[in-house]
Design a protein around this motif. Structure first.
Motif, mmCIF file in Angstrom:
data_model
loop_
_atom_site.group_PDB
_atom_site.id
_atom_site.type_symbol
_atom_site.label_atom_id
_atom_site.label_comp_id
_atom_site.label_asym_id
_atom_site.label_seq_id
_atom_site.Cartn_x
_atom_site.Cartn_y
_atom_site.Cartn_z
ATOM 1 N N LYS A 58 -27.426 24.020 -31.576
ATOM 2 C CA LYS A 58 -26.895 23.643 -30.310
ATOM 3 C C LYS A 58 -26.254 24.716 -29.589
ATOM 4 O O LYS A 58 -25.918 24.610 -28.566
ATOM 5 C CB LYS A 58 -26.014 22.218 -30.340
ATOM 6 N N ILE A 59 -25.932 25.908 -30.474
ATOM 7 C CA ILE A 59 -25.407 27.068 -30.006
ATOM 8 C C ILE A 59 -26.573 28.044 -29.999
ATOM 9 O O ILE A 59 -27.310 28.470 -30.858
ATOM 10 C CB ILE A 59 -24.290 27.358 -31.038
ATOM 11 N N PHE A 60 -26.610 28.655 -28.754
ATOM 12 C CA PHE A 60 -27.506 29.797 -28.436
ATOM 13 C C PHE A 60 -26.862 31.156 -28.606
ATOM 14 O O PHE A 60 -25.765 31.329 -28.177
ATOM 15 C CB PHE A 60 -27.774 30.041 -26.961
ATOM 16 N N LYS A 61 -27.533 31.961 -29.637
ATOM 17 C CA LYS A 61 -26.817 33.335 -30.100
ATOM 18 C C LYS A 61 -27.392 34.169 -28.906
ATOM 19 O O LYS A 61 -28.226 35.165 -29.406
ATOM 20 C CB LYS A 61 -27.450 33.635 -31.517
ATOM 21 N N CYS A 62 -27.095 34.290 -27.885
ATOM 22 C CA CYS A 62 -27.330 34.961 -26.934
ATOM 23 C C CYS A 62 -26.269 35.469 -25.967
ATOM 24 O O CYS A 62 -25.037 34.963 -25.875
ATOM 25 C CB CYS A 62 -28.465 34.240 -25.953
ATOM 26 N N SER A 88 -33.576 38.020 -27.256
ATOM 27 C CA SER A 88 -34.884 38.276 -26.972
ATOM 28 C C SER A 88 -35.892 37.026 -26.438
ATOM 29 O O SER A 88 -36.405 37.117 -25.322
ATOM 30 C CB SER A 88 -35.709 38.548 -28.271
ATOM 31 N N CYS A 89 -35.360 35.789 -27.061
ATOM 32 C CA CYS A 89 -35.888 34.357 -26.368
ATOM 33 C C CYS A 89 -35.386 34.430 -24.680
ATOM 34 O O CYS A 89 -36.634 34.138 -24.073
ATOM 35 C CB CYS A 89 -35.515 33.444 -27.423
ATOM 36 N N PHE A 90 -34.231 34.712 -24.435
ATOM 37 C CA PHE A 90 -33.749 34.509 -23.156
ATOM 38 C C PHE A 90 -34.350 35.535 -22.273
ATOM 39 O O PHE A 90 -34.633 35.189 -20.895
ATOM 40 C CB PHE A 90 -32.284 34.442 -23.192
ATOM 41 N N GLU A 91 -34.490 36.575 -22.681
ATOM 42 C CA GLU A 91 -35.032 37.632 -21.762
ATOM 43 C C GLU A 91 -36.459 37.532 -21.382
ATOM 44 O O GLU A 91 -37.067 37.487 -20.514
ATOM 45 C CB GLU A 91 -35.221 39.100 -22.544
ATOM 46 N N ASN A 92 -37.489 37.105 -22.568
ATOM 47 C CA ASN A 92 -38.777 36.411 -22.314
ATOM 48 C C ASN A 92 -38.929 35.174 -21.279
ATOM 49 O O ASN A 92 -39.634 35.021 -20.827
ATOM 50 C CB ASN A 92 -39.571 36.524 -23.632
ATOM 51 N N ILE A 139 -38.345 34.240 -32.608
ATOM 52 C CA ILE A 139 -37.129 34.000 -33.495
ATOM 53 C C ILE A 139 -36.933 35.340 -34.343
ATOM 54 O O ILE A 139 -36.161 35.201 -35.644
ATOM 55 C CB ILE A 139 -37.486 32.996 -34.622
ATOM 56 N N GLY A 140 -37.091 36.362 -33.807
ATOM 57 C CA GLY A 140 -36.790 37.763 -34.663
ATOM 58 C C GLY A 140 -38.032 38.531 -34.701
ATOM 59 O O GLY A 140 -39.216 38.204 -34.798
ATOM 60 N N ASN A 141 -37.544 39.809 -34.929
ATOM 61 C CA ASN A 141 -38.437 41.002 -35.046
ATOM 62 C C ASN A 141 -38.005 41.832 -36.004
ATOM 63 O O ASN A 141 -36.957 42.375 -36.043
ATOM 64 C CB ASN A 141 -38.826 41.541 -33.544
ATOM 65 N N PHE A 148 -23.973 35.904 -22.977
ATOM 66 C CA PHE A 148 -23.409 34.635 -22.122
ATOM 67 C C PHE A 148 -23.806 34.978 -20.673
ATOM 68 O O PHE A 148 -24.427 33.882 -20.141
ATOM 69 C CB PHE A 148 -22.176 34.021 -21.941
ATOM 70 N N ASP A 149 -23.811 36.105 -20.054
ATOM 71 C CA ASP A 149 -24.129 36.250 -18.841
ATOM 72 C C ASP A 149 -25.836 35.916 -18.763
ATOM 73 O O ASP A 149 -26.286 35.686 -17.505
ATOM 74 C CB ASP A 149 -23.905 37.549 -18.480
ATOM 75 N N LEU A 150 -26.627 36.368 -19.860
ATOM 76 C CA LEU A 150 -27.921 35.959 -19.654
ATOM 77 C C LEU A 150 -28.243 34.584 -19.559
ATOM 78 O O LEU A 150 -29.198 34.030 -18.946
ATOM 79 C CB LEU A 150 -28.801 36.635 -20.668
ATOM 80 N N ILE A 151 -27.735 33.807 -20.403
ATOM 81 C CA ILE A 151 -27.769 32.458 -20.646
ATOM 82 C C ILE A 151 -27.353 31.790 -19.091
ATOM 83 O O ILE A 151 -28.223 31.135 -18.409
ATOM 84 C CB ILE A 151 -26.911 31.664 -21.581
ATOM 85 N N LYS A 152 -26.380 32.297 -18.420
ATOM 86 C CA LYS A 152 -26.048 31.635 -17.253
ATOM 87 C C LYS A 152 -26.885 31.924 -16.267
ATOM 88 O O LYS A 152 -27.466 31.142 -15.188
ATOM 89 C CB LYS A 152 -24.724 32.522 -16.624
ATOM 90 N N LYS A 153 -27.656 33.317 -16.244
ATOM 91 C CA LYS A 153 -28.465 33.748 -15.353
ATOM 92 C C LYS A 153 -29.887 32.734 -15.608
ATOM 93 O O LYS A 153 -30.455 32.282 -14.570
ATOM 94 C CB LYS A 153 -29.025 35.189 -15.441
ATOM 95 N N VAL A 154 -30.382 32.606 -16.726
ATOM 96 C CA VAL A 154 -31.578 31.896 -16.884
ATOM 97 C C VAL A 154 -31.292 30.229 -16.477
ATOM 98 O O VAL A 154 -32.212 29.916 -15.876
ATOM 99 C CB VAL A 154 -31.915 31.656 -18.305
ATOM 100 N N PHE A 155 -30.230 29.926 -16.877
ATOM 101 C CA PHE A 155 -30.016 28.347 -16.319
ATOM 102 C C PHE A 155 -29.850 27.938 -14.867
ATOM 103 O O PHE A 155 -30.124 27.126 -14.380
ATOM 104 C CB PHE A 155 -28.901 27.660 -17.261
ATOM 105 N N PHE A 156 -29.013 29.116 -14.148
ATOM 106 C CA PHE A 156 -28.761 29.050 -12.720
ATOM 107 C C PHE A 156 -30.164 29.048 -12.232
ATOM 108 O O PHE A 156 -30.649 28.341 -11.244
ATOM 109 C CB PHE A 156 -28.003 30.127 -12.318
ATOM 110 N N LYS A 157 -31.242 29.910 -12.707
ATOM 111 C CA LYS A 157 -32.637 30.017 -12.289
ATOM 112 C C LYS A 157 -33.406 28.609 -12.227
ATOM 113 O O LYS A 157 -34.162 28.417 -11.710
ATOM 114 C CB LYS A 157 -33.259 31.083 -12.674
ATOM 115 N N SER A 158 -33.023 28.099 -13.563
ATOM 116 C CA SER A 158 -34.254 27.017 -14.018
ATOM 117 C C SER A 158 -33.618 25.500 -14.124
ATOM 118 O O SER A 158 -34.334 24.873 -14.702
ATOM 119 C CB SER A 158 -34.672 27.523 -15.211
ATOM 120 N N HIS A 159 -32.250 25.446 -13.877
ATOM 121 C CA HIS A 159 -31.528 24.131 -13.965
ATOM 122 C C HIS A 159 -32.529 22.820 -13.554
ATOM 123 O O HIS A 159 -32.334 21.823 -13.930
ATOM 124 C CB HIS A 159 -30.353 24.278 -13.545
ATOM 125 N N SER A 160 -33.306 22.879 -12.417
ATOM 126 C CA SER A 160 -33.858 21.885 -11.937
ATOM 127 C C SER A 160 -35.345 21.655 -12.751
ATOM 128 O O SER A 160 -35.697 20.255 -12.467
ATOM 129 C CB SER A 160 -34.425 22.131 -10.392
#
Length: 318
Positions: free
Chosen positions: A177-181, A155-159, A240-242, A183-195
């Motif tokens: 230090k570990i994201f409970k998300c 939910s965090c990474f989608e938002n 952090i949860g619903n 992995f494809d969504l994590i890659k998508k977000v970090f690729f879009k926002s790494h800078s």
């Protein structure tokens, strides 16, 4: 204790409950709304809504008041009462509240959900102002502003993915230090926002600092080196949860991760539950969209599901 009888009872007072009730009463069905102690639900805590059709800007409390007055206009009985027990294994069903004893034949569950929040002083003062749990609802109010996001799940990474289109000044705080998300969504977000996306890993929020109107700063602390930092912010989004409000129905209805499970019919998804004569609508069964407009539409869908399931009953009483 006063006994009340009705063909249909709906529990909850959000958009799904009012929408279902208005459709039902216009079909000459006898219906009672048990609102719970918080009339209007969590939407009343939303400061400004800009994505409700037909209104440019409206306060959440005002929108729910409009729903309430519309229901009263149709002479729908609304009881602002808290349920402490319900028996769904009897026929007819029975609800025990603090003031009344309700007997009814059909139940529509519209109890909604609530967001997990931090147990910090002054938090409630800023919720609905510049603390939010919905990027789609409130993100546009903070266009190009400094945004803090707390969380690390799907939910965090989608938002977060949505908010990256709103601002380039974003800090993501996660207590691990570990994201409970996914992995494809994590890659998508970090690729879009790494800078430009900044990370604060292994940090948690220690304190809220603000004035009488808005949150201005957050104090964060590192779990390992105990480093404390104070960060100026324009908005804080907490993911952090619903939690669906389904505790009342545990052991009686089928649940999955506390959401009420609905059944499929031969054509499409249905809002029927695991017990005949009981349907549900809104966020108590919606783990995906969680929007006021989709909750309202599910109330309409629940009405038509009721007609399909109890066609003989409906035509007998109309």
């Amino acid at each position: 204790m006063i006994i009340k009888y009705s063909q249909i009872i709906t529990i909850g007072s959000g958009p799904s409950s009012y929408t279902f009730s208005i459709y039902a009463v216009r079909s000459n069905l006898n219906i009672i709304i048990i609102s719970g102690k918080n009339l209007g639900g969590q939407l009343t805590k939303t400061n400004i809504i800009e994505n409700w059709p037909s209104t440019t800007r409206i306060r959440g409390a005002e929108l729910m008041l409009n729903f309430y007055y519309q229901a009263l206009n149709f002479n729908i009985e609304i009881y602002i009462d808290e349920i402490y027990s319900i028996d769904l294994l009897t026929n007819p069903f029975i609800v025990f509240s603090k003031k009344f004893f309700f007997i009814f034949e059909f139940l529509i569950i519209c109890t909604g959900s609530f967001h997990k929040i931090l147990k910090l002083k002054n938090q409630n003062k800023y919720i609905g102002k510049n603390i939010s749990n919905c990027a789609v609802c409130d993100g546009n109010f903070f266009l190009k502003k400094k945004i803090i996001i707390l969380g690390g799940g799907d939910s965090c990474f989608e938002n977060l993915n949505y908010l990256l289109n709103i601002s380039k000044n974003i800090i993501l705080i996660n207590r691990n230090k570990i994201f409970k998300c996914n992995f494809d969504l994590i890659k998508k977000v970090f690729f879009k926002s790494h800078s430009f996306l900044r990370l604060k890993i292994n940090y948690y929020i220690l304190e809220f600092i603000g004035d009488d109107y808005f949150l201005k700063y957050i104090k964060i602390k590192n779990f390992y080196n105990f480093c404390v930092k104070i960060i100026y912010i324009n908005a804080l989004f907490i993911f952090i949860g619903n939690i669906p409000n389904s505790k009342l129905f545990k052991g009686q209805l089928k649940l999955k991760k506390n959401y009420i499970l609905t059944r499929r019919d031969s054509y499409s998804n249905s809002l029927k539950t695991s017990i005949n004569k009981i349907l549900c609508a809104g966020e108590v069964q919606d783990f995906l969209y969680k929007q006021a407009i989709t909750s309202s539409s599910s109330g309409c869908a629940a009405y038509f599901d009721l007609l399909k399931i109890y066609k003989k009953f409906f035509y007998k009483n109309v």
